[in-house]
Write an enzyme that holds these catalytic residues in place. Structure first.
Site, PDB file in Angstrom:
ATOM      1  CD  GLU A 221      60.548  -0.471  -6.475  1.00  0.00           C
ATOM      2  OE1 GLU A 221      59.745  -1.223  -5.883  1.00  0.00           O
ATOM      3  OE2 GLU A 221      60.605   0.753  -6.291  1.00  0.00           O
ATOM      4  CE  LYS A 223      53.352  -8.368  -8.551  1.00  0.00           C
ATOM      5  NZ  LYS A 223      53.052  -9.109  -7.330  1.00  0.00           N
TER       6      LYS A 223
HETATM    7  P1  AMP Z   1      48.767  -5.888  -6.888  1.00  0.00           P
HETATM    8  O1  AMP Z   1      48.547  -5.903  -5.418  1.00  0.00           O
HETATM    9  O2  AMP Z   1      48.068  -6.986  -7.611  1.00  0.00           O
HETATM   10  O3  AMP Z   1      48.557  -4.519  -7.497  1.00  0.00           O
HETATM   11  O4  AMP Z   1      50.308  -6.244  -7.131  1.00  0.00           O
HETATM   12  C1  AMP Z   1      51.255  -5.572  -6.451  1.00  0.00           C
HETATM   13  C2  AMP Z   1      51.681  -6.384  -5.261  1.00  0.00           C
HETATM   14  O5  AMP Z   1      52.993  -6.820  -5.484  1.00  0.00           O
HETATM   15  C3  AMP Z   1      51.747  -5.563  -4.012  1.00  0.00           C
HETATM   16  O6  AMP Z   1      50.538  -5.612  -3.319  1.00  0.00           O
HETATM   17  C4  AMP Z   1      52.895  -6.149  -3.237  1.00  0.00           C
HETATM   18  O7  AMP Z   1      52.434  -7.112  -2.301  1.00  0.00           O
HETATM   19  C5  AMP Z   1      53.697  -6.892  -4.255  1.00  0.00           C
HETATM   20  N1  AMP Z   1      55.047  -6.358  -4.473  1.00  0.00           N
HETATM   21  C6  AMP Z   1      56.160  -7.118  -4.551  1.00  0.00           C
HETATM   22  N2  AMP Z   1      57.237  -6.375  -4.795  1.00  0.00           N
HETATM   23  C7  AMP Z   1      56.825  -5.093  -4.866  1.00  0.00           C
HETATM   24  C8  AMP Z   1      57.488  -3.852  -5.115  1.00  0.00           C
HETATM   25  N3  AMP Z   1      58.800  -3.788  -5.349  1.00  0.00           N
HETATM   26  N4  AMP Z   1      56.724  -2.737  -5.121  1.00  0.00           N
HETATM   27  C9  AMP Z   1      55.382  -2.796  -4.911  1.00  0.00           C
HETATM   28  N5  AMP Z   1      54.708  -3.925  -4.673  1.00  0.00           N
HETATM   29  C10 AMP Z   1      55.410  -5.075  -4.663  1.00  0.00           C
END
Ligand code: AMP
Length: 528
Positions: A221, A223
């Site tokens: 997906e 990010k």
């Molecule tokens: P982390 O929080 O460092 O594990 O990184 C993931 C973060 O990416 C999440 O907390 C979301 O805010 C962001 N994110 C952006 N797009 C997505 C997606 N398609 N699925 C899950 N998280 C996403």
């Protein structure tokens, strides 16, 4: 039973810190928890893991190190008549400190803190300081505590873990386990309007590897470069929670409206990313998005200036059914059933690295950060970081020069550990950020010695040095800064390498920083 003195808890912490065996830690915790009165369980459990409030609770102490030092220097003035501190008294006072606000609150906070410290013995004071600065580090993680709770209650650890995932409240879970046993834990369900902890992703740099780890095929997906939100809806009531589980509904009336109008279920928990949109529908930098999230006045006007787009990527609960144990593919199918396509995250399912690379480029060119890879058969595990989800992003780094460093406190006491990072600007060096992240203990030690050898002047907190030491610094974004004279600030800077092979003349220039800053807008919008 008389209330449990705080000194018992402090003593337990010292014993736990000195114990390396997991089993022994569990036993000590269990024995301690069994002795507590029901009302003491939740506060004690939180304090031992080094928290004051459950994670979703927005309250913070806001006590600075300087205040603390002043209070500590004031010292201990116990009189014999004074009652010893109890666990409940300590927790209640910390709550009062957090709740003090408005004019005079600093004095009030300091006074409350003084009251605590002056009644604390040396060991109690030490534990208090560690709790207050989030530096408990006695080797009792949430995981270890969960084992202790399970043993104390004679309950299966899996039930304790499940209850924690659903409520995000370790203290409450402990109380339920110890007072109502397994039956009580089983009764814990999702509570609508109590946010679940978000599932986290591990970092990955290689798309081929990710596909392999996920068994040959996986879902990619976008990010999105936005902020994560969890949306709870029952009937016409909608609440929106941030990644840190605070309630941000009041700042996001447009999201509420969107959910009411366009989501077909009225009994649902959704997860997605909110992105601020500028000209051409391109995402705005994170800095601008945060202005939406923190706004509580003139929200409507702000919503008009910085419109949001919602990209949904998960559904955790639907029509009375908790979905976290369903595989990702099934959750996605249900998400598609309740949400129109234009609100869903862009995604592909593939086993072909080349196809995924193309998709990654598209994500970057659309102004987003990279890709998420999600294992097709994976459950949703709240609060856990693992390989079921990977985040993939091309990282930027700069080589920067350390021009000053602050003395650390807590675990980093005695080290110069917060580095002021500067880019070259002609013969000058201009600070564009600070970080204490990325070094090992040995490197902190080496760096402290090295920087002291380069000292040109100092204040009690900070040592200013000749610009000699170069470090490679990774970051997520370059922001405009009114604070630094350079005009720029790095977001999430962390040292990735000490560049002993480089001298200050090899460091990146402020022009390069400006260039990278501008490059961010190749695919992003700018605020008007
Ligand atoms: P982390 O929080 O460092 O594990 O990184 C993931 C973060 O990416 C999440 O907390 C979301 O805010 C962001 N994110 C952006 N797009 C997505 C997606 N398609 N699925 C899950 N998280 C996403």
């Amino acid at each position: 039973m008389p209330p449990t003195p705080f000194s018992d808890l402090a003593e337990l912490c010292a014993t736990l810190e000195a114990t390396t065996k997991q089993k022994e830690k569990t036993r000590l915790l269990a024995a301690f928890l069994r002795r507590l009165e029901p009302g003491e369980i939740a506060p004690a459990v939180l304090l031992i893991v080094g928290f004051i409030f459950p994670e979703f609770d927005p309250r913070t102490l806001e006590v600075g190190w300087r205040t603390m030092r002043r209070v500590l220097e004031g010292g201990r003035q116990t009189t014999l008549t004074e009652e010893p501190l109890t666990i409940l008294r300590v927790h209640r006072t910390l709550e009062e400190i957090a709740e003090a606000s408005g004019p005079g609150s600093r004095r009030l906070k300091e006074g409350l803190l003084e009251g605590l410290i002056s009644r604390a013995g040396p060991r109690e004071a030490e534990v208090l300081v560690r709790i207050i600065f989030g530096e408990m580090r006695i080797g009792v993680s949430e995981g270890v505590m969960m084992e202790g709770i399970a043993e104390a209650a004679g309950a299966a650890p899996s039930l304790v873990r499940r209850a924690l995932m659903l409520t995000g409240d370790l203290g409450e879970v402990a109380r339920t386990a110890l007072t109502e046993g397994e039956e009580g834990l089983r009764r814990v369900g999702v509570r609508m309007f109590v946010p679940l902890k978000p599932m986290l992703a591990a970092m990955a740099y290689d798309i081929g590897e990710v596909i392999e780890v996920h068994g040959g095929r996986t879902a990619f997906e976008y990010k999105f470069d936005g902020a994560r939100i969890q949306i709870h809806r029952r009937g016409d009531r909608v609440r929106v929670y941030s990644r840190r589980l605070s309630d941000v509904t009041e700042s996001l009336p447009d999201i509420v409206d969107l959910v009411l109008r366009r989501i077909s279920s009225d009994d649902v928990i959704l997860e997605g990313e909110a992105v601020a949109i500028g000209e051409g529908g391109r995402p705005l930098p994170f800095q601008d998005l945060m202005r939406r999230f923190t706004r509580v006045h003139d929200v409507a006007e702000m919503a008009e200036r910085i419109p949001l787009r919602l990209h949904l990527f998960d559904v955790l609960y639907l029509d009375r059914r908790l979905l976290i144990d369903e595989p990702y593919e099934e959750r996605w199918r249900l998400l598609e059933a309740v949400s129109p396509g234009d609100l869903l995250a862009e995604r592909i399912v593939t086993g072909d690295p080349a196809e995924a690379e193309v998709f990654l480029r598209r994500a970057i060119e659309a102004g987003h950060e990279g890709l998420m890879a999600k294992r097709l058969d994976s459950r949703y595990t709240p609060g856990l970081r693992g390989k079921r989800w990977f985040k993939i992003k091309p990282a930027e780094t700069l080589d920067l020069v350390i021009v000053a460093a602050d003395w650390g406190y807590g675990r980093r006491t005695g080290w110069l550990s917060n580095y002021h990072l500067a880019a070259r600007d002609g013969d000058e060096f201009r600070v564009i950020g600070k970080t204490f992240k990325g070094l090992t203990d040995e490197e902190f030690e080496w760096m402290t010695r090295r920087l002291q050898g380069l000292k040109v002047r100092e204040t009690p907190q900070t040592v200013y040095v000749r610009p000699e030491v170069v470090v490679e610094v990774a970051f997520n974004e370059i922001q405009r800064s009114p604070h630094y004279r350079s005009g720029f600030a790095l977001r999430f800077a962390r040292v990735t390498r000490i560049r002993r092979d480089k001298g200050p003349g090899d460091a990146d220039t402020l022009d390069r920083v400006r260039e990278l800053y501008e490059k961010q807008f190749r695919y992003k919008a700018r605020m008007a």
